[in-house]
Design a protein around this motif. Sequence first.
Motif, PDB file in Angstrom:
ATOM      1  N   HIS A 158       0.801  -1.226   0.000  1.00  0.00           N
ATOM      2  CA  HIS A 158       0.000   0.000   0.000  1.00  0.00           C
ATOM      3  C   HIS A 158       0.835   1.277   0.000  1.00  0.00           C
ATOM      4  O   HIS A 158       0.356   2.308  -0.478  1.00  0.00           O
ATOM      5  CB  HIS A 158      -0.929   0.007   1.219  1.00  0.00           C
ATOM      6  CG  HIS A 158      -1.856  -1.171   1.272  1.00  0.00           C
ATOM      7  ND1 HIS A 158      -2.910  -1.335   0.407  1.00  0.00           N
ATOM      8  CD2 HIS A 158      -1.867  -2.266   2.092  1.00  0.00           C
ATOM      9  CE1 HIS A 158      -3.550  -2.463   0.688  1.00  0.00           C
ATOM     10  NE2 HIS A 158      -2.928  -3.046   1.696  1.00  0.00           N
ATOM     11  N   TRP A 159       2.048   1.224   0.527  1.00  0.00           N
ATOM     12  CA  TRP A 159       2.845   2.441   0.646  1.00  0.00           C
ATOM     13  C   TRP A 159       4.288   2.190   0.238  1.00  0.00           C
ATOM     14  O   TRP A 159       4.830   1.101   0.461  1.00  0.00           O
ATOM     15  CB  TRP A 159       2.788   2.974   2.080  1.00  0.00           C
ATOM     16  CG  TRP A 159       1.401   3.379   2.480  1.00  0.00           C
ATOM     17  CD1 TRP A 159       0.713   4.489   2.068  1.00  0.00           C
ATOM     18  CD2 TRP A 159       0.532   2.675   3.371  1.00  0.00           C
ATOM     19  NE1 TRP A 159      -0.536   4.518   2.655  1.00  0.00           N
ATOM     20  CE2 TRP A 159      -0.682   3.421   3.449  1.00  0.00           C
ATOM     21  CE3 TRP A 159       0.644   1.495   4.115  1.00  0.00           C
ATOM     22  CZ2 TRP A 159      -1.754   3.022   4.241  1.00  0.00           C
ATOM     23  CZ3 TRP A 159      -0.434   1.097   4.898  1.00  0.00           C
ATOM     24  CH2 TRP A 159      -1.606   1.855   4.950  1.00  0.00           C
ATOM     25  N   GLN A 160       4.874   3.233  -0.348  1.00  0.00           N
ATOM     26  CA  GLN A 160       6.245   3.184  -0.805  1.00  0.00           C
ATOM     27  C   GLN A 160       7.018   4.350  -0.176  1.00  0.00           C
ATOM     28  O   GLN A 160       6.598   5.506  -0.271  1.00  0.00           O
ATOM     29  CB  GLN A 160       6.315   3.308  -2.335  1.00  0.00           C
ATOM     30  CG  GLN A 160       5.426   2.336  -3.096  1.00  0.00           C
ATOM     31  CD  GLN A 160       5.857   0.896  -2.919  1.00  0.00           C
ATOM     32  OE1 GLN A 160       7.058   0.595  -2.947  1.00  0.00           O
ATOM     33  NE2 GLN A 160       4.893   0.000  -2.749  1.00  0.00           N
ATOM     34  N   LEU A 161       8.132   4.042   0.462  1.00  0.00           N
ATOM     35  CA  LEU A 161       9.009   5.065   1.014  1.00  0.00           C
ATOM     36  C   LEU A 161      10.435   4.761   0.556  1.00  0.00           C
ATOM     37  O   LEU A 161      10.897   3.623   0.701  1.00  0.00           O
ATOM     38  CB  LEU A 161       8.938   5.094   2.546  1.00  0.00           C
ATOM     39  CG  LEU A 161       7.583   5.407   3.170  1.00  0.00           C
ATOM     40  CD1 LEU A 161       7.643   5.249   4.683  1.00  0.00           C
ATOM     41  CD2 LEU A 161       7.122   6.812   2.805  1.00  0.00           C
ATOM     42  N   GLU A 162      11.096   5.758   0.051  1.00  0.00           N
ATOM     43  CA  GLU A 162      12.451   5.548  -0.470  1.00  0.00           C
ATOM     44  C   GLU A 162      13.421   6.474   0.242  1.00  0.00           C
ATOM     45  O   GLU A 162      13.437   7.681   0.012  1.00  0.00           O
ATOM     46  CB  GLU A 162      12.485   5.823  -1.981  1.00  0.00           C
ATOM     47  CG  GLU A 162      13.790   5.422  -2.655  1.00  0.00           C
ATOM     48  CD  GLU A 162      14.002   3.914  -2.663  1.00  0.00           C
ATOM     49  OE1 GLU A 162      15.103   3.468  -2.262  1.00  0.00           O
ATOM     50  OE2 GLU A 162      13.054   3.184  -3.038  1.00  0.00           O
ATOM     51  N   GLY A 163      14.204   5.908   1.151  1.00  0.00           N
ATOM     52  CA  GLY A 163      15.246   6.663   1.829  1.00  0.00           C
ATOM     53  C   GLY A 163      14.754   7.868   2.608  1.00  0.00           C
ATOM     54  O   GLY A 163      15.443   8.893   2.654  1.00  0.00           O
ATOM     55  N   VAL A 164      13.572   7.771   3.232  1.00  0.00           N
ATOM     56  CA  VAL A 164      13.063   8.906   4.013  1.00  0.00           C
ATOM     57  C   VAL A 164      13.795   8.969   5.350  1.00  0.00           C
ATOM     58  O   VAL A 164      14.188   7.951   5.910  1.00  0.00           O
ATOM     59  CB  VAL A 164      11.542   8.812   4.222  1.00  0.00           C
ATOM     60  CG1 VAL A 164      10.815   8.796   2.887  1.00  0.00           C
ATOM     61  CG2 VAL A 164      11.156   7.597   5.053  1.00  0.00           C
ATOM     62  N   ARG A 165      13.966  10.182   5.847  1.00  0.00           N
ATOM     63  CA  ARG A 165      14.686  10.387   7.101  1.00  0.00           C
ATOM     64  C   ARG A 165      13.732  10.986   8.130  1.00  0.00           C
ATOM     65  O   ARG A 165      13.455  12.190   8.112  1.00  0.00           O
ATOM     66  CB  ARG A 165      15.892  11.301   6.876  1.00  0.00           C
ATOM     67  CG  ARG A 165      16.904  10.719   5.883  1.00  0.00           C
ATOM     68  CD  ARG A 165      18.146  11.597   5.766  1.00  0.00           C
ATOM     69  NE  ARG A 165      18.860  11.714   7.033  1.00  0.00           N
ATOM     70  CZ  ARG A 165      19.707  10.809   7.514  1.00  0.00           C
ATOM     71  NH1 ARG A 165      19.958   9.698   6.825  1.00  0.00           N
ATOM     72  NH2 ARG A 165      20.317  10.993   8.656  1.00  0.00           N
ATOM     73  N   PRO A 166      13.188  10.146   9.023  1.00  0.00           N
ATOM     74  CA  PRO A 166      12.260  10.654  10.032  1.00  0.00           C
ATOM     75  C   PRO A 166      12.894  11.753  10.877  1.00  0.00           C
ATOM     76  O   PRO A 166      14.075  11.670  11.255  1.00  0.00           O
ATOM     77  CB  PRO A 166      11.952   9.406  10.873  1.00  0.00           C
ATOM     78  CG  PRO A 166      12.180   8.260   9.935  1.00  0.00           C
ATOM     79  CD  PRO A 166      13.353   8.684   9.086  1.00  0.00           C
ATOM     80  N   HIS A 167      12.122  12.778  11.155  1.00  0.00           N
ATOM     81  CA  HIS A 167      12.631  13.938  11.896  1.00  0.00           C
ATOM     82  C   HIS A 167      12.031  14.045  13.285  1.00  0.00           C
ATOM     83  O   HIS A 167      12.293  15.005  14.015  1.00  0.00           O
ATOM     84  CB  HIS A 167      12.321  15.224  11.117  1.00  0.00           C
ATOM     85  CG  HIS A 167      10.857  15.548  11.050  1.00  0.00           C
ATOM     86  ND1 HIS A 167      10.336  16.716  11.521  1.00  0.00           N
ATOM     87  CD2 HIS A 167       9.813  14.834  10.578  1.00  0.00           C
ATOM     88  CE1 HIS A 167       9.025  16.715  11.339  1.00  0.00           C
ATOM     89  NE2 HIS A 167       8.689  15.578  10.764  1.00  0.00           N
ATOM     90  N   LEU A 168      11.223  13.047  13.675  1.00  0.00           N
ATOM     91  CA  LEU A 168      10.470  13.157  14.921  1.00  0.00           C
ATOM     92  C   LEU A 168      10.429  11.794  15.590  1.00  0.00           C
ATOM     93  O   LEU A 168       9.951  10.819  14.995  1.00  0.00           O
ATOM     94  CB  LEU A 168       9.048  13.638  14.601  1.00  0.00           C
ATOM     95  CG  LEU A 168       8.070  13.818  15.748  1.00  0.00           C
ATOM     96  CD1 LEU A 168       8.603  14.828  16.759  1.00  0.00           C
ATOM     97  CD2 LEU A 168       6.725  14.280  15.194  1.00  0.00           C
ATOM     98  N   ARG A 169      10.950  11.726  16.804  1.00  0.00           N
ATOM     99  CA  ARG A 169      10.954  10.464  17.543  1.00  0.00           C
ATOM    100  C   ARG A 169      10.157  10.606  18.831  1.00  0.00           C
ATOM    101  O   ARG A 169      10.123  11.681  19.434  1.00  0.00           O
ATOM    102  CB  ARG A 169      12.382  10.036  17.865  1.00  0.00           C
ATOM    103  CG  ARG A 169      13.173   9.668  16.633  1.00  0.00           C
ATOM    104  CD  ARG A 169      14.377   8.827  16.960  1.00  0.00           C
ATOM    105  NE  ARG A 169      15.058   8.388  15.746  1.00  0.00           N
ATOM    106  CZ  ARG A 169      16.022   7.477  15.726  1.00  0.00           C
ATOM    107  NH1 ARG A 169      16.437   6.925  16.854  1.00  0.00           N
ATOM    108  NH2 ARG A 169      16.578   7.117  14.581  1.00  0.00           N
ATOM    109  N   PRO A 170       9.550   9.520  19.286  1.00  0.00           N
ATOM    110  CA  PRO A 170       8.844   9.577  20.563  1.00  0.00           C
ATOM    111  C   PRO A 170       9.814   9.752  21.727  1.00  0.00           C
ATOM    112  O   PRO A 170      11.019   9.544  21.595  1.00  0.00           O
ATOM    113  CB  PRO A 170       8.148   8.213  20.639  1.00  0.00           C
ATOM    114  CG  PRO A 170       8.254   7.613  19.273  1.00  0.00           C
ATOM    115  CD  PRO A 170       9.460   8.212  18.644  1.00  0.00           C
TER     116      PRO A 170
END
Length: 350
Positions: free
Chosen positions: A151-163
Motif C-alpha cells: 500500500h505504501w512506498q518510502l524511499e530513503g526517508v529520514r524521520p525527523h520526529l521520535r517519541p
Amino acid sequence: MVQMGVHLSDVPTSLPPAEHFDAVRRMVEAAQEAGFTHIAIGQHFLYGELRWLQPVPLLARLAADVDPHVRLATNIMVAPLYHPVLLAEELATLDVVTEGRFTWGCGLGYRPEEFDHLDVPFKQRASRFDEILELLPRLWTEDEVTHHGRHWQLEGVRPHLRPVQDPHPPIWVGAQALPGVRRAARYADAYACSPEATVAEIAERHQVVMDGFAARGKAFTPQPVRRNGMVADTTEQARAEFARVAQGRYVAYAQTGFDAMDLGELERRFLDTVADHAVIGTPDEVVAQLTDLATRLPVDPIVWRPGWPSMSADEVCAAIRRLGRDVVPGVRELEARTTIEPSAFTTPTH
C-alpha cells in the motif's frame, strides 16, 4: 499491583461539543482522584447521533490536566484509515506532549461506512493494518527508512520526529477474533482484550499472545483487559441500573456486527446474556469478581467503562468516585500474574 483505568464513552450529539469536552475533563479529574492510573478513549468518524472527540488532540490537551503517574491511551484508534507517515508523526508528537505517558491502542475497524467516507477500501483494512504495524516502529526508531509495501512506498526517508519513550510508545492491538489476536502476538506489545470476552476466551487469547511473544523472543507481561459493569448498594440495584444504561448500546453493537452476541437474546434476556463477562453487584461482589479475574489471568490494567451515552456527566463522575472508594483499593492490593491459571480455560468468573 493491578492497576485500573477508565474507558471514556461516546455521548449524544445533542450535547454541544464544548460541554462534551468539559464533561471529559470532569471525568478525568474524578478518575485520577479516585486512583485510576489509565485514561483511555476510543475513536469513530461520522458516528451519527453519537460523538467521540478525536483522541490525538484530546489526549494532548488532557496531558496538562493529569498527574505524572497517569497514562493516556487510545483504545482504540482505527489504524487502517491513516497513512503511516501521518500516523507516526501524530503519535510521536503526542508522546512528546504527554512527556512519555502515551499508550497507542489500535485496531482493525469494523464500520464499513467509515472506510467509505474516507475513501479507504474496507476489504484492505487487514493488509493496511499489518503494513502500518510493520512500518511505524521503523519510522520511530530508524535514521533512514526504505519501504516497498503493498500500500505504501518510502524511499530513503529520514524521520525527523521520535517519541520520548524508548524505543517507542507501547502498542496495544485490540481484536475480537483470533486472527486479530495473532496480529497482536506478531506485532504488538500487548493484546487489548474486549469487554465482552469471557474468562475462558481471554485465557485462550492470552495463550496465543504468549506463544507469539515466545516466538519473537519477547517477554510476556500482564495484558490490558476491558470490563463493563455496575456497582450499587444491592445486587438487584446494580443489575437494574446496568440494564438501564447499557442494554441499548449492546443491542446497537450487535446490530452492526461488531460482536457476535445474539441480538434477540440481548433484547429478551439482557442480564442473563451478559452475565458471563459483565461485572455487576455490590462493592464486595465486584471486588470479588475482579479478584477472581486477576488471580486466574495475567491482567493489568483493568480498564473499566464507567459511563454510557444514556448517562449524564454527573452520573458518570459519581460512578467513578464510587469505584474509587469501593473497588480500586481492593484491586490495587492484588499482584499481577504473568501466567494463566489452568482453570481459567474452562471456569467462568461467576
